[in-house]
Design an enzyme around this catalytic site. Sequence first.
Site, PDB file in Angstrom:
ATOM      1  N   LYS A 132       8.397 -43.535  21.216  1.00 53.70           N
ATOM      2  CA  LYS A 132       7.683 -43.424  22.498  1.00 53.70           C
ATOM      3  C   LYS A 132       6.233 -43.083  22.205  1.00 53.70           C
ATOM      4  O   LYS A 132       5.944 -42.083  21.550  1.00 53.70           O
ATOM      5  CB  LYS A 132       8.305 -42.325  23.353  1.00 53.70           C
ATOM      6  N   GLU A 172      -6.403 -40.115  13.392  1.00 52.16           N
ATOM      7  CA  GLU A 172      -5.359 -40.953  12.793  1.00 52.16           C
ATOM      8  C   GLU A 172      -5.985 -41.983  11.842  1.00 52.16           C
ATOM      9  O   GLU A 172      -5.387 -42.353  10.834  1.00 52.16           O
ATOM     10  CB  GLU A 172      -4.583 -41.687  13.896  1.00 52.16           C
ATOM     11  N   MET A 184       1.798 -44.459  23.454  1.00 53.82           N
ATOM     12  CA  MET A 184       0.967 -44.742  24.621  1.00 53.82           C
ATOM     13  C   MET A 184       0.084 -45.993  24.502  1.00 53.82           C
ATOM     14  O   MET A 184      -0.773 -46.198  25.342  1.00 53.82           O
ATOM     15  CB  MET A 184       0.083 -43.508  24.925  1.00 53.82           C
ATOM     16  N   GLU A 185       0.283 -46.811  23.475  1.00 55.57           N
ATOM     17  CA  GLU A 185      -0.633 -47.948  23.284  1.00 55.57           C
ATOM     18  C   GLU A 185       0.016 -49.293  22.938  1.00 55.57           C
ATOM     19  O   GLU A 185      -0.500 -50.351  23.330  1.00 55.57           O
ATOM     20  CB  GLU A 185      -1.651 -47.644  22.153  1.00 55.57           C
ATOM     21  N   ASP A 223       6.963 -35.789  17.150  1.00 58.80           N
ATOM     22  CA  ASP A 223       7.721 -34.921  18.057  1.00 58.80           C
ATOM     23  C   ASP A 223       8.995 -35.641  18.489  1.00 58.80           C
ATOM     24  O   ASP A 223       9.059 -36.866  18.459  1.00 58.80           O
ATOM     25  CB  ASP A 223       6.873 -34.570  19.281  1.00 58.80           C
ATOM     26  N   THR A 281       0.658 -42.117  15.770  1.00 61.05           N
ATOM     27  CA  THR A 281       1.739 -41.142  15.897  1.00 61.05           C
ATOM     28  C   THR A 281       2.548 -41.451  17.153  1.00 61.05           C
ATOM     29  O   THR A 281       2.079 -42.155  18.047  1.00 61.05           O
ATOM     30  CB  THR A 281       1.175 -39.719  15.999  1.00 61.05           C
TER      31      THR A 281
END
Length: 253
Positions: free
Chosen positions: A185, A13, A187-188, A211, A102
């Site tokens: 949504k 990324e 994760m960080e 997604d 992402t």
Amino acid sequence: MKTIAVMFAMDAEARPLVDHLALEENPSAFARANGAAPMKCFTGRVTSSSTGEDDAPTVIHVVCAGSCAKHSVCNVGTVGAALSTYETCVSLKPDVIVNAGTAGGFAKRGGKVGDVYLGSTFKNHDRRIPIPGYDAYGVGEYEAHPTPKLAEALGCKRGVVCTGNSLDATETCKKLLDEYQASVKEMEAAAMAHVAHLFGVPFIAVKTITDIVDGPVATQEEFLANLGAAAAALKNVVPKVVDFIAGRDVDDL
Ligand code: SAH
């Protein structure tokens, strides 16, 4: 702005921004950790297109969470995010932190693959602690630094970003994601927002959608199929964010 930190979970990324700005790897950035810190830092200077010629360039650090020494994959998730944000605040002293990456989107809230979102609020959807006081701590809600002008300049969507340590979502997660009206949504971000808040560093997040959480395709398949499209969207938007921020005061975003 004197110093900007742009923080990513995954090397892939970060790479387009590092190349675009011709940043150099900065091996001493986290030297105080005596080699234990997995993060990587790339440093350089940028002059905003809106900055006068006499203004000093802005220092930019691009920080990735690095690889897990035991499992040889990127340190995605909240542990890597908190570690890298803590060390970034202590060692690099940024005036603002931008988390870019992402994420999953939600068709029911208008999300599409390739969309770009600026986070408005950050919450954890997988820290469920039903004990008075700990319940709100678990959700760990923090607000983004206000960026109305940046949002207008980018013409991007705004929305609630929800963080959890799983790529998939259980039925309980899905219920909470709806209750929190999540548009994004990942994760960080909530972990980074928490640490940035400790240090009083303004925090913003820009996320591109790989997604659709409430779509028909399994997240991991869709993530891999669309990583290219979302990476292209990131590659397009993150330099614009950096250019915009570099030329302004933190209270003028
Ligand atoms: N399979 C990937 C790893 C992805 S882990 C690989 O090949 O390397 C997921 C990363 O993407 C995390 O950093 C997270 O923030 C983000 N992400 C993208 N879509 C997500 C989703 N639907 N749910 C949670 N995180 C997501």
